[in-house]
Write an enzyme that holds these catalytic residues in place. Structure first.
Site, mmCIF file in Angstrom:
data_model
loop_
_atom_site.group_PDB
_atom_site.id
_atom_site.type_symbol
_atom_site.label_atom_id
_atom_site.label_comp_id
_atom_site.label_asym_id
_atom_site.label_seq_id
_atom_site.Cartn_x
_atom_site.Cartn_y
_atom_site.Cartn_z
ATOM 1 C CG ASP A 101 -1.611 -1.327 1.392
ATOM 2 O OD1 ASP A 101 -2.550 -1.588 0.636
ATOM 3 O OD2 ASP A 101 -1.194 -2.126 2.252
ATOM 4 C CG HIS A 149 -3.200 -5.186 3.333
ATOM 5 N ND1 HIS A 149 -2.819 -4.343 2.324
ATOM 6 C CD2 HIS A 149 -3.552 -6.332 2.726
ATOM 7 C CE1 HIS A 149 -2.937 -4.964 1.159
ATOM 8 N NE2 HIS A 149 -3.394 -6.175 1.379
HETATM 9 P P1 NAD Z 1 -2.481 -18.282 -4.372
HETATM 10 O O1 NAD Z 1 -3.788 -18.962 -4.188
HETATM 11 O O2 NAD Z 1 -1.922 -18.154 -5.746
HETATM 12 O O3 NAD Z 1 -1.372 -19.012 -3.498
HETATM 13 C C1 NAD Z 1 -1.582 -19.367 -2.174
HETATM 14 C C2 NAD Z 1 -0.807 -20.646 -1.910
HETATM 15 O O4 NAD Z 1 -0.984 -20.958 -0.523
HETATM 16 C C3 NAD Z 1 -1.342 -21.836 -2.723
HETATM 17 O O5 NAD Z 1 -0.250 -22.485 -3.387
HETATM 18 C C4 NAD Z 1 -1.959 -22.731 -1.666
HETATM 19 O O6 NAD Z 1 -1.862 -24.135 -1.980
HETATM 20 C C5 NAD Z 1 -1.113 -22.355 -0.447
HETATM 21 N N1 NAD Z 1 -1.676 -22.732 0.843
HETATM 22 C C6 NAD Z 1 -2.977 -22.816 1.208
HETATM 23 N N2 NAD Z 1 -3.072 -23.238 2.475
HETATM 24 C C7 NAD Z 1 -1.815 -23.398 2.927
HETATM 25 C C8 NAD Z 1 -1.271 -23.840 4.142
HETATM 26 N N3 NAD Z 1 -2.032 -24.208 5.168
HETATM 27 N N4 NAD Z 1 0.084 -23.909 4.260
HETATM 28 C C9 NAD Z 1 0.880 -23.569 3.221
HETATM 29 N N5 NAD Z 1 0.417 -23.180 2.030
HETATM 30 C C10 NAD Z 1 -0.925 -23.079 1.888
HETATM 31 O O7 NAD Z 1 -2.598 -16.869 -3.665
HETATM 32 P P2 NAD Z 1 -1.620 -15.621 -3.810
HETATM 33 O O8 NAD Z 1 -2.121 -14.745 -4.901
HETATM 34 O O9 NAD Z 1 -0.203 -16.076 -3.824
HETATM 35 O O10 NAD Z 1 -1.949 -14.832 -2.443
HETATM 36 C C11 NAD Z 1 -1.582 -15.386 -1.202
HETATM 37 C C12 NAD Z 1 -2.171 -14.556 -0.061
HETATM 38 O O11 NAD Z 1 -1.576 -13.261 -0.034
HETATM 39 C C13 NAD Z 1 -3.670 -14.325 -0.171
HETATM 40 O O12 NAD Z 1 -4.231 -14.401 1.134
HETATM 41 C C14 NAD Z 1 -3.755 -12.909 -0.706
HETATM 42 O O13 NAD Z 1 -4.981 -12.307 -0.428
HETATM 43 C C15 NAD Z 1 -2.613 -12.271 0.041
HETATM 44 N N6 NAD Z 1 -2.094 -11.005 -0.481
HETATM 45 C C16 NAD Z 1 -1.689 -10.061 0.434
HETATM 46 C C17 NAD Z 1 -1.126 -8.863 0.012
HETATM 47 C C18 NAD Z 1 -0.676 -7.809 0.998
HETATM 48 O O14 NAD Z 1 -0.336 -6.693 0.552
HETATM 49 N N7 NAD Z 1 -0.635 -8.042 2.302
HETATM 50 C C19 NAD Z 1 -0.981 -8.626 -1.358
HETATM 51 C C20 NAD Z 1 -1.395 -9.604 -2.275
HETATM 52 C C21 NAD Z 1 -1.950 -10.786 -1.812
HETATM 53 C C1 LMR Z 2 -3.771 -6.532 -2.468
HETATM 54 O O1 LMR Z 2 -3.807 -5.509 -1.804
HETATM 55 O O2 LMR Z 2 -3.510 -6.535 -3.684
HETATM 56 C C2 LMR Z 2 -4.002 -7.853 -1.787
HETATM 57 O O3 LMR Z 2 -4.356 -7.670 -0.448
HETATM 58 C C3 LMR Z 2 -4.983 -8.699 -2.492
HETATM 59 C C4 LMR Z 2 -6.390 -8.196 -2.267
HETATM 60 O O4 LMR Z 2 -7.251 -9.016 -1.922
HETATM 61 O O5 LMR Z 2 -6.629 -6.998 -2.460
#
Ligand code: NAD
Ligand code: LMR
Length: 328
Positions: free
Chosen positions: A160, A188
């Site tokens: 962010d 977030h």
């Molecule tokens: P994704 O679905 O592509 O990947 C997530 C991975 O986690 C998958 O491979 C899945 O099998 C694995 N997983 C599920 N349960 C698990 C467990 N118990 N132990 C280990 N691995 C496990 O998702 P992504 O796009 O990589 O996003 C991951 C997370 O990050 C989501 O929660 C998303 O919302 C979050 N995110 C946060 C931010 C931020 O700024 N904080 C930004 C983008 C995404």
């Molecule tokens: C983001 O900010 O891109 C991530 O937290 C994914 C979402 O759900 O917005």
């Protein structure tokens, strides 16, 4: 003399963010160009084959800094001896959902992984929670891993923060590296408050306030804020997947600054436990402006200007307190 390798855990390593993040770590983007690393990658059994594919690619990329790869579905093996843990594993939201809508799935993951980290990670392991809802997952991890120092458990609002820098640089048509000291307050989530009250732009003669250069309070208090707040949703709408390369880059920035320090005169945004600063209830995980030195963050004081509404308990964290009781 060559440094000893640092062990870095990435959970959810077979996912989108994982796929963007592990090569960055192996190239030294997170810990520096002279810091060897051993990657620990965890995912769940249905993703085991894909995880093995990522491991094969890491070998094929022949990264000079990469001294070993552990790819596993066993949480104990994944956590053993790690110095840095980037918790990405979980379920991302889909179009039309708020980040807190994935809470029930992701919170139970963070409860069980907390105890594995507590028992098996290296002493002083630094933890960054990325998976959503990030502040709440970090709070759950902190509650269920009481022997990990609370200062070592953080969540990511750096994406962010970087989004806010990006919006200002686009608006002023300047290099993003010339903008600094925006602040992301809070969660977030769409309730976060992106704040440019102290942000500056590097100019030929020194520095100028962003507010003075933008000279459009209506935009700064309106479209700028909502664009940053809603950027995650905009990416999901456009890509049909949530942000991945920018999230991976933000995670590297967060850990790099935490471990190697923030530049003099610069602060960044990190979700950290509140010590009561700015009247945010102590113990909550909240995004503040911080500086980092010698591997420790410090909340920058005195930066709240006319933003008294920031100190409300945010909805996700209220729910997390209830969940904590239930899970306990
Ligand atoms: P994704 O679905 O592509 O990947 C997530 C991975 O986690 C998958 O491979 C899945 O099998 C694995 N997983 C599920 N349960 C698990 C467990 N118990 N132990 C280990 N691995 C496990 O998702 P992504 O796009 O990589 O996003 C991951 C997370 O990050 C989501 O929660 C998303 O919302 C979050 N995110 C946060 C931010 C931020 O700024 N904080 C930004 C983008 C995404
Ligand atoms: C983001 O900010 O891109 C991530 O937290 C994914 C979402 O759900 O917005």
């Amino acid at each position: 003399m060559a440094k000893d390798p640092v062990r870095v855990l990435v959970t959810g390593a077979a996912g989108q963010i994982g796929y963007a993040l592990v090569p960055m770590i192996a190239r030294g983007v997170m810990l520096g160009p002279d810091q060897p690393v051993i990657l620990h990658m965890l995912d769940i059994p249905p993703a085991a084959e894909s995880l093995n594919g990522v491991k094969m690619e890491l070998v094929d990329a022949a990264f000079p800094l990469l001294k070993g790869v552990v790819a596993t579905t066993d949480v104990v093996e994944a956590c053993t001896g790690v110095n840095v843990a980037v918790m990405v594993g979980g379920f991302p939201r889909k179009e039309g959902m708020e980040r807190k809508d994935v809470m029930s799935k992701n919170v139970s993951i963070y409860k069980s992984q907390a105890s594995a980290l507590e028992k098996h990670a290296a002493a002083n392991c630094k933890v960054l929670v990325v998976a959503n809802p990030a502040n709440t997952n970090a709070l759950i991890l902190k509650e269920f891993a009481p022997s990990i120092p609370e200062k070592n458990i953080t969540c990511m609002t750096r994406l962010d923060h970087n989004r806010a820098l990006g919006q200002i640089s686009e608006r002023l048509n300047i290099q993003v590296s010339d903008v600094k000291n925006v602040i992301i307050w809070g969660n977030h989530s769409s309730t976060q408050y992106p704040d440019v009250s102290h942000a500056t732009v590097k100019t030929q003669g020194g520095e100028k306030p962003v507010k003075e250069l933008v000279c459009d309070d209506e935009w700064l208090k309106g479209e700028f804020i909502t664009t940053v707040q809603q950027r995650g949703a905009a990416i999901i709408k456009a890509r049909k997947f949530s942000s991945a390369l920018s999230a991976a880059s933000g995670a590297c920035d967060h850990i790099r600054d935490w471990v190697l320090g923030t530049p003099e005169g610069t602060f960044v945004s990190m979700g950290v436990y509140s010590d009561g600063s700015y009247n945010v209830p102590a113990g909550l995980i909240y995004s503040f402006p911080v500086t980092c030195r010698n591997g420790e963050w410090t909340i920058v004081q005195g930066k709240l200007v006319g933003l008294d509404n920031l100190i409300d308990l945010e909805p996700a964290q209220e729910i997390s307190l209830i969940l904590k009781e239930k899970l306990g």
